[in-house]
Scaffold this motif. Structure first.
Motif, PDB file in Angstrom:
ATOM      1  N   VAL A 107      17.744 -18.662  -6.269  1.00  0.00           N
ATOM      2  CA  VAL A 107      19.201 -17.581  -6.745  1.00  0.00           C
ATOM      3  C   VAL A 107      18.853 -15.821  -6.241  1.00  0.00           C
ATOM      4  O   VAL A 107      17.774 -15.826  -5.582  1.00  0.00           O
ATOM      5  N   GLY A 108      20.465 -15.803  -5.972  1.00  0.00           N
ATOM      6  CA  GLY A 108      19.472 -13.815  -5.594  1.00  0.00           C
ATOM      7  C   GLY A 108      20.171 -13.075  -6.759  1.00  0.00           C
ATOM      8  O   GLY A 108      19.827 -11.942  -6.450  1.00  0.00           O
ATOM      9  N   GLY A 109      19.777 -13.920  -8.073  1.00  0.00           N
ATOM     10  CA  GLY A 109      20.047 -12.904  -9.708  1.00  0.00           C
ATOM     11  C   GLY A 109      19.596 -13.052 -10.175  1.00  0.00           C
ATOM     12  O   GLY A 109      19.405 -14.085 -10.304  1.00  0.00           O
ATOM     13  N   LEU A 110      18.994 -12.633 -11.215  1.00  0.00           N
ATOM     14  CA  LEU A 110      18.476 -12.548 -12.934  1.00  0.00           C
ATOM     15  C   LEU A 110      19.015 -11.900 -13.770  1.00  0.00           C
ATOM     16  O   LEU A 110      18.795 -10.854 -13.820  1.00  0.00           O
ATOM     17  N   PRO A 111      19.890 -12.313 -14.818  1.00  0.00           N
ATOM     18  CA  PRO A 111      19.968 -11.338 -16.386  1.00  0.00           C
ATOM     19  C   PRO A 111      18.043 -11.103 -16.156  1.00  0.00           C
ATOM     20  O   PRO A 111      17.844 -11.926 -16.839  1.00  0.00           O
ATOM     21  N   VAL A 112      18.301  -9.889 -17.374  1.00  0.00           N
ATOM     22  CA  VAL A 112      17.307  -9.645 -17.451  1.00  0.00           C
ATOM     23  C   VAL A 112      17.013  -9.031 -18.766  1.00  0.00           C
ATOM     24  O   VAL A 112      18.405  -8.715 -19.451  1.00  0.00           O
ATOM     25  N   LEU A 113      16.589  -9.976 -19.328  1.00  0.00           N
ATOM     26  CA  LEU A 113      16.606 -10.087 -22.095  1.00  0.00           C
ATOM     27  C   LEU A 113      15.005  -9.148 -22.130  1.00  0.00           C
ATOM     28  O   LEU A 113      14.352  -9.201 -21.295  1.00  0.00           O
ATOM     29  N   SER A 120      19.573  -6.806 -21.052  1.00  0.00           N
ATOM     30  CA  SER A 120      19.321  -5.282 -21.168  1.00  0.00           C
ATOM     31  C   SER A 120      19.887  -4.951 -19.236  1.00  0.00           C
ATOM     32  O   SER A 120      19.276  -3.908 -19.248  1.00  0.00           O
ATOM     33  N   GLY A 121      19.991  -5.765 -18.824  1.00  0.00           N
ATOM     34  CA  GLY A 121      19.672  -5.559 -17.029  1.00  0.00           C
ATOM     35  C   GLY A 121      19.262  -6.606 -16.750  1.00  0.00           C
ATOM     36  O   GLY A 121      20.173  -7.950 -16.823  1.00  0.00           O
ATOM     37  N   ILE A 122      19.133  -6.472 -14.753  1.00  0.00           N
ATOM     38  CA  ILE A 122      19.719  -7.624 -13.722  1.00  0.00           C
ATOM     39  C   ILE A 122      18.962  -7.420 -12.531  1.00  0.00           C
ATOM     40  O   ILE A 122      19.194  -5.932 -12.825  1.00  0.00           O
ATOM     41  N   ILE A 123      18.533  -8.146 -12.550  1.00  0.00           N
ATOM     42  CA  ILE A 123      16.978  -7.881 -10.981  1.00  0.00           C
ATOM     43  C   ILE A 123      18.205  -8.775 -10.177  1.00  0.00           C
ATOM     44  O   ILE A 123      18.292 -10.324 -10.511  1.00  0.00           O
ATOM     45  N   THR A 124      18.405  -8.243  -9.021  1.00  0.00           N
ATOM     46  CA  THR A 124      18.774  -9.050  -7.788  1.00  0.00           C
ATOM     47  C   THR A 124      17.605  -8.631  -6.055  1.00  0.00           C
ATOM     48  O   THR A 124      16.333  -7.925  -6.692  1.00  0.00           O
ATOM     49  N   THR A 125      18.250  -9.542  -5.540  1.00  0.00           N
ATOM     50  CA  THR A 125      17.095  -9.758  -3.793  1.00  0.00           C
ATOM     51  C   THR A 125      16.443  -8.301  -3.684  1.00  0.00           C
ATOM     52  O   THR A 125      15.911  -7.983  -3.412  1.00  0.00           O
ATOM     53  N   MET A 126      17.594  -7.229  -3.638  1.00  0.00           N
ATOM     54  CA  MET A 126      17.870  -6.094  -3.295  1.00  0.00           C
ATOM     55  C   MET A 126      16.942  -5.301  -4.113  1.00  0.00           C
ATOM     56  O   MET A 126      15.655  -4.967  -3.793  1.00  0.00           O
ATOM     57  N   ASP A 127      16.636  -5.403  -4.810  1.00  0.00           N
ATOM     58  CA  ASP A 127      15.425  -4.690  -6.502  1.00  0.00           C
ATOM     59  C   ASP A 127      14.245  -5.232  -5.731  1.00  0.00           C
ATOM     60  O   ASP A 127      13.647  -4.583  -5.525  1.00  0.00           O
ATOM     61  N   VAL A 128      14.179  -6.385  -5.589  1.00  0.00           N
ATOM     62  CA  VAL A 128      12.797  -6.671  -5.596  1.00  0.00           C
ATOM     63  C   VAL A 128      12.762  -6.372  -3.865  1.00  0.00           C
ATOM     64  O   VAL A 128      11.476  -6.574  -3.259  1.00  0.00           O
ATOM     65  N   LEU A 129      13.260  -6.513  -2.726  1.00  0.00           N
ATOM     66  CA  LEU A 129      13.557  -5.665  -1.117  1.00  0.00           C
ATOM     67  C   LEU A 129      12.701  -3.740  -1.604  1.00  0.00           C
ATOM     68  O   LEU A 129      12.022  -3.146  -1.088  1.00  0.00           O
ATOM     69  N   ARG A 130      13.459  -3.654  -2.753  1.00  0.00           N
ATOM     70  CA  ARG A 130      13.118  -1.436  -2.951  1.00  0.00           C
ATOM     71  C   ARG A 130      11.873  -2.297  -3.300  1.00  0.00           C
ATOM     72  O   ARG A 130      10.748  -1.148  -2.981  1.00  0.00           O
ATOM     73  N   ALA A 131      11.534  -2.724  -4.435  1.00  0.00           N
ATOM     74  CA  ALA A 131       9.762  -2.979  -4.735  1.00  0.00           C
ATOM     75  C   ALA A 131       9.375  -3.338  -4.269  1.00  0.00           C
ATOM     76  O   ALA A 131       7.769  -2.648  -4.164  1.00  0.00           O
ATOM     77  N   PHE A 132       9.198  -4.486  -3.173  1.00  0.00           N
ATOM     78  CA  PHE A 132       8.015  -4.316  -2.267  1.00  0.00           C
ATOM     79  C   PHE A 132       8.028  -3.704  -0.980  1.00  0.00           C
ATOM     80  O   PHE A 132       6.894  -3.328  -0.306  1.00  0.00           O
TER      81      PHE A 132
END
Length: 208
Positions: A107-113, A120-132
């Motif tokens: 999956v390319g994204g996960l809702p965040v609880l 409260s948020g959502i995390i996506t592949t783009m966020d993972v790349l930003r973190a990396f």
């Protein structure tokens, strides 16, 4: 590095009875790919993506009249297209754990609880790349070194000692072959111009 530090907070949501056409419009206007689906009380009940919604649209080869087509589209809701149960992430978990879950479930994204179980948020592949790229210090400049060393205790200490007096911005490691390990370092500051030579003089293999 926690999910809360990299997620997009307060994502736009839809409800199960949102018409598919309205959900597609929201996605297009917001230029994103997925929408968490919440019930009347705000509880997360599903997630839908642009692809899911578009797949629900009638084929261009349909023999339906315009009136029939519009009628069917007006009746089609997100509830019929959303995925459930939802794979989620928690605000307080490590980013790498959420990234691994995304990979495992394709999956390319996960809702965040949050701790209360509320979206409260959502995390996506783009966020993972930003973190990396953030962890590797890509925007901080400096010089990148890839070191090939024995996979034994003390190798990292030996490498950091050879890099001095330069400043280490980031370090990442991954396993090599035949009992070796690769250390990827980004360094800057004093002596960075000659850091490669110093490391090689210490008997450490520096890869191109």
């Amino acid at each position: 590095m926690l999910v809360r530090d990299w997620m997009t907070p307060d994502p736009i949501t839809v409800t199960p009875d949102t018409p598919v056409m309205d959900a597609l419009r929201i996605l297009k206007e917001g230029n994103f790919r997925r929408l968490p689906v919440v019930d009347a009380g705000g509880g997360l009940v599903g997630i839908t993506t642009r692809k899911d919604l578009k797949d629900a649209m009638p084929s261009k080869a349909t023999t339906l009249s315009v009136w029939e087509l519009n009628y069917l589209l007006s009746k089609l809701t997100v509830a019929e297209m959303m995925a459930r149960p939802v794979i989620t992430a928690a605000e307080g978990e490590y980013m790498e754990d959420a990234a691994l879950r995304m990979q495992e479930h394709h999956v390319g994204g996960l809702p965040v609880l949050n701790d209360a179980g509320v979206l409260s948020g959502i995390i996506t592949t783009m966020d993972v790349l930003r973190a990396f790229t953030g962890i590797l210090g890509m925007r901080e400049g400096g010089k990148r070194l890839t070191l090939d060393m024995p996979d034994v205790p003390g190798s990292l200490e030996r490498a950091t000692g050879a890099v001095l007096p330069s400043n280490i911005i980031s370090v990442a490691t991954f396993g090599g072959e035949n009992g070796r390990r690769r250390f990827v370092m980004r360094v800057n500051g004093e002596g960075v111009k000659d850091v490669r030579r110093r490391v090689q003089d210490a008997g450490i293999d520096v890869l191109e």
